[in-house]
Design an enzyme around this catalytic site. Structure first.
Site, PDB file in Angstrom:
ATOM      1  N   GLU A 158     -16.213  -2.296  20.552  1.00 25.49           N
ATOM      2  CA  GLU A 158     -15.071  -1.381  20.484  1.00 25.49           C
ATOM      3  C   GLU A 158     -15.663  -0.004  20.261  1.00 25.49           C
ATOM      4  O   GLU A 158     -16.305   0.243  19.243  1.00 25.49           O
ATOM      5  CB  GLU A 158     -14.130  -1.811  19.358  1.00 25.49           C
ATOM      6  CG  GLU A 158     -12.841  -1.020  19.310  1.00 25.49           C
ATOM      7  CD  GLU A 158     -12.848   0.028  18.215  1.00 25.49           C
ATOM      8  OE1 GLU A 158     -13.028   1.221  18.572  1.00 25.49           O
ATOM      9  OE2 GLU A 158     -12.703  -0.334  17.048  1.00 25.49           O
ATOM     10  N   CYS A 199     -11.049   5.845  15.925  1.00 24.53           N
ATOM     11  CA  CYS A 199     -11.229   5.513  17.335  1.00 24.53           C
ATOM     12  C   CYS A 199      -9.894   5.464  18.061  1.00 24.53           C
ATOM     13  O   CYS A 199      -9.860   5.529  19.296  1.00 24.53           O
ATOM     14  CB  CYS A 199     -11.955   4.173  17.475  1.00 24.53           C
ATOM     15  SG  CYS A 199     -11.149   2.807  16.612  1.00 24.53           S
TER      16      CYS A 199
END
Length: 690
Positions: free
Chosen positions: A265, A304
């Site tokens: 990720e 993120c």
């Protein structure tokens, strides 16, 4: 080191069941308070035997975790969550040194604890109380039913290496640990250096709780570049961080050709799309501005999932900038998070601040314009309440950029991982979809619209480029968990630039740490392997009525077969009259005979189910406490007046509850007629005393 103070030179690791620190005189990376620049600790793994840590996980961790079922592991997660929940104030105090406000810490710490609670609950509700998970339906591989196939999940036989980013030192660990632990796989946690001391504080609490078996969790505080060298096909690496680091890991021989499972990720240029209908004055416009400001300021934009590109109708760019700037002026108090009234803290480190400024300068050079905020060192509220600059702190004002050219490459490729967002104009919905896709794959997008047609066009256009899409309108704006909040129930991840990985998503994440295997064999063999009775396997009809047996005596395969009961036209008519179900197939002979599925008037399916219950139920009080539902019901052969039915009931799956004096039993129920043709099949669900 304690949970509240760092009283040693080095942030310790926890390996092979003991705390470890490098010896005196070793070199290490300095870790400093994000707000003041105060030296907190050093980080070093010089002398740490990572190969031994991997072996300890594979041997001790695997052995200890293998002693427990899914439900038992789930209860351990609940115990751990309760322990951390009681001590989260101490974690808040440590977290404040990273520049995180109390609200930021709540997202990280309470969010991580919430993941533990969620998986503790889901593990007991959605997984069997065993160590094998059946996946999908049985496949008949022989005409006579003597040879079957199905898929099962069992835990991978190695270790889960979890490499986490600096922005969520607690949540980042727990959101990977929870599903891995539930699957029965030990973890080695490798946090990022700038905030790894918060992870170490949390691990110390975990160790002190005694909630987890030996070897199920280890911590490496500092560099571990040789760690992948000791992994093989049995193991998994779950990475969160930069795309460049992810690519280096992907290229490692053990991952590229050695079979180590790998999920990532990474960077994500997430978009928020303001629909054409969401003009100023609408609830959708207000929700959009609130979401944009939240994502720019929470964790100082170091998420993120933060909004990097605010895509709005071209003629609303100025309105969005003006409204966002007004909210920033009203809501943001920049400073040391230990000072009262501060709502936005520092970036995690001076190095991080330098990196964000460099990215902003790169975007300005590529054509961006600074619409709000400044790159100059800001005045901030210090811990003592005074105001002024903080030369050693990593503070930065929120920035809003605009772009005359919405197709500038830098807009869609450069990420300033801080309190920075670009407000970008689009011409129409199709253009908004195109611009969102230019991010090259994202974790999440938010769409603010109250127009279903607009929502549908955007979703079908961007879904393939995103792991999650949040639709905000006047109906859910107040209840929504928000753009930047992954929830354990839904998948977190995204394609392309976002890493092409997947985490969370409920029990899906548990399966990531398990191997799916196709198993073939006889019904008796598959029943023995899975603990679930398969059609064609042996039944026991001569061991007494199964409804008279508590869980301690009941066994999979215990069964009862009833006598035949004849169906009459009077029965069918009475059921139709008392229920009001007068569908013509049950009341009109001529009309029913024309229907290609029926031979004439037929019995109601629910009449047959009710009779089926009457044929198998033992009426006296006993261990069976309640019927709580049916599953997999299918009606296969119509039953006409004059036909007869019988039921065969078999104990199919037994699931004791660990904390209750009862468990769940699923019974395979089969209705057949006088010619042994299948009339209906279904599972009866009951609660039975232990």
């Amino acid at each position: 080191m304690t949970a509240t103070a760092l009283d040693v030179d080095y942030v310790p690791s926890y390996v092979r069941g003991a705390w470890w620190s490098p010896g005196a005189g070793r070199q290490g990376t300095e870790v400093r308070d994000a707000s003041t620049g105060e030296l907190l600790a050093r980080v070093s793994t010089d002398g740490l035997d990572t190969a031994a840590a991997v072996e300890y996980a594979r041997v001790t961790g695997q052995s200890e975790l293998g002693k427990y079922t899914f439900h038992q592991r789930a209860l351990m997660l609940k115990k751990l969550a309760m322990h951390l929940n009681a001590q989260r104030e101490e974690l808040y105090a440590v977290s404040a040194r990273t520049g995180a406000t109390r609200g930021d810490s709540l997202v990280d710490i309470d969010g991580g604890i919430g993941v533990l609670f969620a998986y503790a609950s889901k593990g007991r509700r959605e997984l069997p109380n065993s160590t094998v998970l059946v996946d999908g339906a049985v496949e008949q591989l022989a005409k006579d039913g003597s040879f079957l196939g199905e898929h099962i999940y069992t835990r991978i036989p190695g270790v889960a290496v979890q490499i986490n980013a600096f922005n969520f030192p607690v949540w980042g660990m727990l959101e990977k640990l929870a599903p891995a632990f539930l699957a029965g796989v030990p973890s080695i946690v490798k946090p990022a250096t700038p905030t790894g001391y918060v992870t170490a504080a949390a691990v110390r609490m975990i160790v002190e709780s005694g909630a987890l078996p030996s070897g199920s969790l280890q911590l490496i505080s500092g560099p571990a570049r040789d760690l992948p060298d000791h992994l093989d096909y049995r193991d998994l690496v779950a990475f969160t961080g930069s795309a460049s680091t992810a690519e280096k890991l992907r290229a490692h021989p053990r991952i590229a050709v050695g079979g180590v499972r790998f999920t990532a990720e990474t960077d994500s240029l997430n978009a928020a799309i303001l629909g054409p209908d969401a003009v100023p004055g609408t609830p959708e416009f207000d929700a959009y501005i609130k979401s944009l400001v939240t994502e720019v300021t929470v964790k100082a934009g170091q998420k993120c999932t933060s909004i990097r590109r605010a895509l709005v109708p071209r003629d609303l760019v100025d309105d969005v900038v003006s409204a966002a700037a007004a909210r920033l002026r009203q809501r943001v108090v920049l400073g040391d998070p230990r000072a009262a009234d501060v709502t936005m803290g520092a970036l995690a480190s001076r190095e991080q601040l330098d990196g964000v400024r460099e990215s902003v300068q790169q975007m300005l050079a590529a054509g961006a314009e600074l619409a709000w905020g400044s790159l100059e060192a800001p005045d901030v509220v210090r811990a003592d309440g005074s105001t002024g600059t903080s030369p050693d702190g990593a503070f930065m004002e929120p920035l809003l950029l605009t772009w005359p050219d919405s197709d500038a490459d830098a807009l869609h490729s450069v990420e300033a991982f801080g309190p920075v967002a670009s407000v970008v104009g689009y011409t129409d919905v199709a253009d908004a979809v195109r611009l969102a896709a230019r991010g090259g794959g994202s974790l999440v997008a938010t769409v603010c619209t109250n127009d279903p047609d607009t929502a549908r066009e955007i979703l079908t256009g961007i879904a393939g480029h995103h792991g999650r899409v949040l639709f905000l309108n006047r109906e859910d704006a107040r209840s929504s968990t928000g753009h930047g909040s992954p929830v354990p129930h839904l998948v977190h991840g995204g394609p392309g630039r976002a890493g092409d990985g997947e985490e969370l998503g409920g029990i899906r994440a548990v399966r990531h740490y398990m191997q799916r295997t196709a198993v073939q064999g006889s019904p008796n063999m598959l029943t023995s392997l899975t603990g679930i009775w398969h059609a064609g396997a042996d039944r026991r009809f001569d061991a007494g009525h199964p409804f008279r047996k508590p869980l301690s005596e009941l066994r999979v395969g215990d069964a009862v077969r009833s006598d035949l009961r004849k169906v009459t036209l009077e029965d069918i008519s009475a059921f139709a009259e008392t229920t009001g179900d007068t569908f013509y197939a049950h009341t009109d002979q001529e009309a029913a005979a024309v229907n290609p599925f029926f031979p004439g008037i037929v019995a109601h399916g629910y009449l047959l189910l009710s009779w089926g219950a009457g044929l198998f139920v033992d009426p006296a009080p006993g261990p069976v406490l309640a019927n709580y539902g049916l599953e997999n019901l299918r009606f296969l052969t119509p039953v006409a007046a004059g036909d007869s039915i019988r039921v065969t009931l078999t104990a199919k799956k037994i699931t004791p509850r660990e904390t209750e004096n009862y468990g769940e039993v699923a019974w395979d129920a089969v209705l057949t007629n006088q010619d042994d043709e299948l009339v209906a099949t279904y599972d009866v669900l009951t609660l039975v005393e232990k």
